[in-house]
Design a protein around this motif. Structure first.
Motif, PDB file in Angstrom:
ATOM      1  N   UNK A   1      37.366  35.515  35.359  1.00  0.00           N
ATOM      2  CA  UNK A   1      38.052  36.309  36.379  1.00  0.00           C
ATOM      3  C   UNK A   1      39.447  35.780  36.709  1.00  0.00           C
ATOM      4  N   UNK A   2      39.605  34.473  36.755  1.00  0.00           N
ATOM      5  CA  UNK A   2      40.930  33.933  37.082  1.00  0.00           C
ATOM      6  C   UNK A   2      41.926  34.156  35.949  1.00  0.00           C
ATOM      7  N   UNK A   3      41.454  34.137  34.719  1.00  0.00           N
ATOM      8  CA  UNK A   3      42.324  34.382  33.575  1.00  0.00           C
ATOM      9  C   UNK A   3      42.791  35.832  33.537  1.00  0.00           C
TER      10      UNK A   3
ATOM     11  N   UNK B   1      39.372  35.708  44.257  1.00  0.00           N
ATOM     12  CA  UNK B   1      40.335  36.785  44.491  1.00  0.00           C
ATOM     13  C   UNK B   1      41.162  36.517  45.746  1.00  0.00           C
ATOM     14  N   UNK B   2      40.504  36.063  46.787  1.00  0.00           N
ATOM     15  CA  UNK B   2      41.226  35.758  48.035  1.00  0.00           C
ATOM     16  C   UNK B   2      42.221  34.623  47.825  1.00  0.00           C
ATOM     17  N   UNK B   3      41.840  33.630  47.036  1.00  0.00           N
ATOM     18  CA  UNK B   3      42.767  32.523  46.746  1.00  0.00           C
ATOM     19  C   UNK B   3      43.970  32.997  45.943  1.00  0.00           C
ATOM     20  N   UNK B   4      43.822  34.110  45.233  1.00  0.00           N
ATOM     21  CA  UNK B   4      44.915  34.676  44.448  1.00  0.00           C
ATOM     22  C   UNK B   4      45.643  35.795  45.198  1.00  0.00           C
ATOM     23  N   UNK B   5      45.412  35.911  46.489  1.00  0.00           N
ATOM     24  CA  UNK B   5      46.197  36.813  47.313  1.00  0.00           C
ATOM     25  C   UNK B   5      45.590  38.157  47.660  1.00  0.00           C
ATOM     26  N   UNK B   6      44.400  38.469  47.178  1.00  0.00           N
ATOM     27  CA  UNK B   6      43.774  39.736  47.522  1.00  0.00           C
ATOM     28  C   UNK B   6      43.185  39.619  48.926  1.00  0.00           C
ATOM     29  N   UNK B   7      43.782  40.354  49.847  1.00  0.00           N
ATOM     30  CA  UNK B   7      43.427  40.188  51.257  1.00  0.00           C
ATOM     31  C   UNK B   7      42.131  40.880  51.644  1.00  0.00           C
TER      32      UNK B   7
END
Length: 141
Positions: free
Chosen positions: A81-83, A113-119
């Motif tokens: 998912x992170x890739x 997802x939250x750590x990657x900016x998805x609020x």
């Protein structure tokens, strides 16, 4: 009230076990809210899908995805998912509904997802198994 006191006096072990179960249930709910945020039940997920058109992300394996998934779902296995987070697009304010088989892996995916900016990322409580148990549709297309 008098009957309750009488019951407690006659059955202290049952009363203690009831208290332990009650505390465990409360602790589980608090832990879920602290670690994974709000988990959507099937009714809330349907409302989100109908009202706000979220991105729907299936974090199960590709083989499981091919056997059946929610309509318009993207398959991003939890291990990758992170890739592949760029596949979700640049609009990080759009809601994201994430599900797995039982609901536990989706919590970890939502955290990523939250750590990657998805609020607004929400795990589906009980995963696709709960979705199907509620007689909601899945597709193989």
């Amino acid at each position: 009230m008098e009957q309750l006191l009488h019951f407690v006096a006659n059955h202290p072990i049952l009363f203690v076990l009831f208290g332990a179960v009650l505390i465990a249930l409360i602790a589980n709910e608090v832990h879920g809210n602290l670690t994974g945020g709000k988990r959507l039940g099937t009714a809330e997920a349907v409302r989100l899908i109908n009202d706000r058109e979220p991105l729907i992300v299936d974090v199960r394996t590709s083989a499981d995805f091919k056997r059946g998934h929610l309509l318009n779902a993207l398959n991003l296995p939890i291990a990758k998912i992170e890739e592949q987070i760029g596949v979700l697009g640049k609009d990080k304010s759009r809601p994201v509904l994430v599900y797995c088989a039982l609901g536990s892996s989706s919590v970890a995916a939502v955290d990523k997802l939250r750590k990657n900016g998805f609020t607004e990322a929400y795990p589906l409580q009980g995963g696709i198994n709960n979705w199907q148990a509620s007689n909601l549709p899945v597709t193989v297309k």
